[in-house]
Design a protein around this motif. Structure first.
Motif, mmCIF file in Angstrom:
data_model
loop_
_atom_site.group_PDB
_atom_site.id
_atom_site.type_symbol
_atom_site.label_atom_id
_atom_site.label_comp_id
_atom_site.label_asym_id
_atom_site.label_seq_id
_atom_site.Cartn_x
_atom_site.Cartn_y
_atom_site.Cartn_z
ATOM 1 N N SER A 1 5.783 0.716 6.202
ATOM 2 C CA SER A 1 4.883 1.807 5.849
ATOM 3 C C SER A 1 3.564 1.591 6.579
ATOM 4 O O SER A 1 3.110 0.457 6.745
ATOM 5 C CB SER A 1 4.662 1.893 4.340
ATOM 6 O OG SER A 1 4.011 0.734 3.875
ATOM 7 N N THR B 1 4.692 10.317 4.442
ATOM 8 C CA THR B 1 4.992 10.159 3.020
ATOM 9 C C THR B 1 3.843 10.577 2.112
ATOM 10 O O THR B 1 4.073 10.832 0.935
ATOM 11 C CB THR B 1 5.382 8.702 2.705
ATOM 12 O OG1 THR B 1 4.315 7.839 3.112
ATOM 13 C CG2 THR B 1 6.663 8.316 3.421
ATOM 14 N N SER C 1 -0.086 8.519 5.271
ATOM 15 C CA SER C 1 0.892 7.446 5.140
ATOM 16 C C SER C 1 2.197 7.878 5.788
ATOM 17 O O SER C 1 2.590 9.045 5.692
ATOM 18 C CB SER C 1 1.142 7.120 3.667
ATOM 19 O OG SER C 1 -0.016 6.589 3.081
ATOM 20 N N GLU D 1 6.367 6.394 7.040
ATOM 21 C CA GLU D 1 7.429 5.399 6.962
ATOM 22 C C GLU D 1 8.213 5.469 8.266
ATOM 23 O O GLU D 1 8.526 6.558 8.749
ATOM 24 C CB GLU D 1 8.341 5.710 5.776
ATOM 25 C CG GLU D 1 9.381 4.652 5.516
ATOM 26 C CD GLU D 1 10.185 4.957 4.272
ATOM 27 O OE1 GLU D 1 11.229 5.629 4.395
ATOM 28 O OE2 GLU D 1 9.753 4.537 3.182
#
Length: 110
Positions: A41, A67, A76, A78
């Motif tokens: 992440s 995300t 954010s 991933e």
């Protein structure tokens, strides 16, 4: 759009509410992964990194996804942890530098 996250730890309330910008020290990038899972992440405020990751979301939607987003400009993501890489800057020899300088001069028309 994902729910806004809480402000970064240690962020003091600012006059004027949530519309104020974070200081440069508060605009952090955090890369997190573990040995058990295949993904990492990335949380970032860095504009260049955000744009790069957003482009990867468009070109590789099965592997990279956004995300979360927060009201302070942090995003954010991933992505596969095997895509992460840390490398030192390239050091050019004087001969390599001369070749690049000549190529750049040709491109500029000098």
């Amino acid at each position: 759009m994902p729910k806004a996250a809480a402000p970064p730890a240690g962020t003091a309330p600012r006059k004027g509410g949530d519309d104020m910008k974070l200081s440069k020290i508060e605009q952090e990038t955090i890369i997190n992964f573990n040995e058990a899972e295949p993904t990492a992440s990335v949380y970032t405020h860095n504009v260049v990194l955000k744009n790069q990751l957003l482009a990867l979301c468009r070109t590789h939607p099965g592997q990279v996804r956004q995300t979360a987003a927060n009201r302070w400009g942090g995003l954010s993501f991933e992505l596969p942890k095997k895509w992460l890489k840390v490398s030192p800057p390239r050091i050019l020899s004087p001969a390599q530098r001369a070749v690049l300088d000549r190529m750049n001069q040709k491109q500029r028309g000098n």
